[in-house]
Design a protein around this motif. Structure first.
Motif, short mmCIF file in Angstrom:
data_model
loop_
_atom_site.label_atom_id
_atom_site.label_comp_id
_atom_site.label_asym_id
_atom_site.label_seq_id
_atom_site.Cartn_x
_atom_site.Cartn_y
_atom_site.Cartn_z
N GLY A 126 1.17 3.06 10.80
CA GLY A 126 0.79 3.71 12.05
C GLY A 126 1.86 4.72 12.41
O GLY A 126 2.70 5.08 11.59
N ASP A 127 1.83 5.18 13.65
CA ASP A 127 2.87 6.08 14.14
C ASP A 127 4.07 5.24 14.55
O ASP A 127 4.01 4.50 15.52
N GLY A 128 5.13 5.29 13.78
CA GLY A 128 6.38 4.62 14.14
C GLY A 128 6.52 3.19 13.69
O GLY A 128 7.60 2.62 13.82
N VAL A 129 5.45 2.55 13.21
CA VAL A 129 5.50 1.16 12.74
C VAL A 129 4.52 0.99 11.58
O VAL A 129 3.64 1.81 11.37
N VAL A 130 4.70 -0.10 10.85
CA VAL A 130 3.71 -0.49 9.84
C VAL A 130 3.17 -1.86 10.23
O VAL A 130 3.94 -2.77 10.53
N GLY A 131 1.85 -1.95 10.29
CA GLY A 131 1.21 -3.20 10.68
C GLY A 131 0.98 -4.11 9.49
O GLY A 131 0.55 -3.65 8.42
N LEU A 132 1.28 -5.37 9.67
CA LEU A 132 1.03 -6.41 8.68
C LEU A 132 -0.18 -7.19 9.18
O LEU A 132 -0.19 -7.67 10.30
N SER A 133 -1.23 -7.29 8.33
CA SER A 133 -2.41 -8.04 8.73
C SER A 133 -3.05 -8.71 7.53
O SER A 133 -2.67 -8.46 6.39
N ASN A 134 -4.02 -9.53 7.83
CA ASN A 134 -4.84 -10.17 6.80
C ASN A 134 -4.01 -10.94 5.78
O ASN A 134 -4.37 -11.01 4.60
N VAL A 149 5.48 -5.46 2.57
CA VAL A 149 4.94 -4.50 3.54
C VAL A 149 6.00 -3.47 3.89
O VAL A 149 5.74 -2.27 3.91
N ALA A 150 7.22 -3.93 4.16
CA ALA A 150 8.33 -3.01 4.47
C ALA A 150 8.60 -2.07 3.31
O ALA A 150 8.87 -0.89 3.50
N GLY A 155 11.43 2.26 5.94
CA GLY A 155 11.99 2.85 7.14
C GLY A 155 11.23 2.56 8.42
O GLY A 155 11.68 2.96 9.49
N LEU A 156 10.09 1.89 8.31
CA LEU A 156 9.30 1.58 9.51
C LEU A 156 9.40 0.10 9.84
O LEU A 156 9.33 -0.73 8.94
N PRO A 157 9.52 -0.24 11.12
CA PRO A 157 9.51 -1.65 11.50
C PRO A 157 8.15 -2.26 11.16
O PRO A 157 7.12 -1.61 11.29
#
Length: 186
Positions: A126-134, A149-150, A155-157
């Motif tokens: 996403g903008d400024g973060v990376v989402g962890l799902s599923n 995921v990181a 570089g994204l939380p």
């Protein structure tokens, strides 16, 4: 924006990528029923109201709303579950995690489906973060999934949400709570 606001925005962007829909000032909504396990609306601000959501969704039986700040009272709906937004990490790098194709998720450069053995996790930038799902896997697969995921979007939380035993497992592996959320269903 705060960490929670970035997290909510990523979650809504993920729903929009998978389901299509429309962003309003206080909610993302889909005028047609979304796929199973995806909400028909996501609140974007704590001051979102019923009027920001219900006129823009198919409110028939099965309609669901992700109340991102646990602030709504939705008449005719019941709480499906309560959860906690989390900041994950940093995870523990483990060999064997790799990108895999398919699993029914969009082919987009902002999406990575990652797998190691029977464990699978989806990353969405996403903008400024990376989402962890599923996430699916054993409890001890969680730190490697977070690290994968990181690594997919350096570089994204890493953020997401969990509830129940999965939340306890994430917290035991270093996740930090960002705030509550509720998922409502009719």
């Amino acid at each position: 924006m705060t960490g929670l606001e970035w997290t909510v925005a990523e979650s809504a962007a993920w729903c929009d990528l998978v389901c299509g829909g429309k962003f309003g000032p206080r909610a993302w909504t889909s005028p047609r029923r979304t796929p199973e396990y995806y909400p028909d609306a996501v609140t974007l601000t704590p001051d979102a109201t019923v009027a920001d959501i219900l006129p823009f969704v198919d409110g028939s039986a099965g309609c669901s709303v992700k109340d991102s700040f646990a602030t709504l009272d939705l008449p005719g709906f019941s709480v499906l579950f309560e959860a906690t937004w989390i900041a994950c990490g940093p995870g523990v790098p483990e060999p064997g995690w790799r990108r895999v194709a398919g699993h029914g998720f969009p082919s987009d450069d902002s999406v990575a489906v990652l797998s190691r053995g029977s464990a699978v996790v989806v990353a969405h930038r996403g903008d400024g973060v990376v989402g962890l799902s599923n996430f699916s896997g054993a409890d001890d697969d969680w730190p490697g999934a977070v690290a994968a995921v990181a690594g997919a979007f350096p570089g994204l939380p890493v953020v997401g949400y969990e509830h129940g035993e999965a939340l306890g497992n994430a917290m035991a592996h270093g996740a930090e709570p960002l705030g509550p959320l509720r998922v409502w269903v009719r």
